[in-house]
Scaffold this active site. Sequence first.
Site, short mmCIF file in Angstrom:
data_model
loop_
_atom_site.label_atom_id
_atom_site.label_comp_id
_atom_site.label_asym_id
_atom_site.label_seq_id
_atom_site.Cartn_x
_atom_site.Cartn_y
_atom_site.Cartn_z
N ASP A 16 0.89 -1.03 0.24
CA ASP A 16 0.17 0.05 -0.01
C ASP A 16 0.88 1.02 -0.03
O ASP A 16 2.23 1.24 0.63
CB ASP A 16 -1.05 -0.21 1.69
CG ASP A 16 -1.81 1.04 1.27
OD1 ASP A 16 -2.03 2.33 0.66
OD2 ASP A 16 -2.98 0.41 1.38
N HIS A 56 -10.39 -5.70 -2.78
CA HIS A 56 -9.34 -5.58 -2.00
C HIS A 56 -8.74 -6.29 -0.61
O HIS A 56 -10.39 -5.81 0.28
CB HIS A 56 -8.63 -4.99 -2.54
CG HIS A 56 -8.71 -3.52 -1.95
ND1 HIS A 56 -9.55 -2.74 -1.93
CD2 HIS A 56 -8.65 -2.38 -0.66
CE1 HIS A 56 -10.11 -1.32 -1.95
NE2 HIS A 56 -9.20 -1.17 -1.19
#
Length: 139
Positions: free
Chosen positions: A33, A102
């Site tokens: 991320d 996700h």
Amino acid sequence: MTGDPNCIFCKILRGEIPSVKIHEDEETLAFMDVMPQSPGHCLVIPKNHAANIFEVSTDDAAILIRATHRLAQAVNTALKPDGVGLYQFNGSAAGQTVFHIHFHVIPRYKDVELVMHARDMVDKSVLQPFAEKIKAALR
Ligand code: 5GP
Ligand code: ZN
């Protein structure tokens, strides 16, 4: 072109925008991320575009949870946090900001709060060592 033309995660899958990848197979991608809420925060997505849990097929949901299971174990082995949070949001009211389903895999440490969701972007050089460690634990 595969996927949704405007989806940022489909753009990552097509290589149109950069990402720090951990693992890719036929059906899924795991990557760091770019705005980590904790060091080592990573994401896993199915390659088939679906906005959320309501759109994803049962098969892709199963594929996604298998990949999440594997990634969570690798994060736990590689980083040895005190805990690992799995987070998955559906709809902006629930906190979703990218509309390609996700799971977040987030290392947690005792008495350490998470950084605010999707706020501070960090450099690739910060993310790469985490990706390498997690990758090694996947083998
Ligand atoms: P959501 O809010 O939809 O559950 O989470 C989306 C996540 O994607 C956020 O944690 C955000 O930091 C991350 N993100 C947004 N844009 C990008 C990007 O371009 N690259 C990467 N690697 N992560 C992103
Ligand atoms: Zn997408």
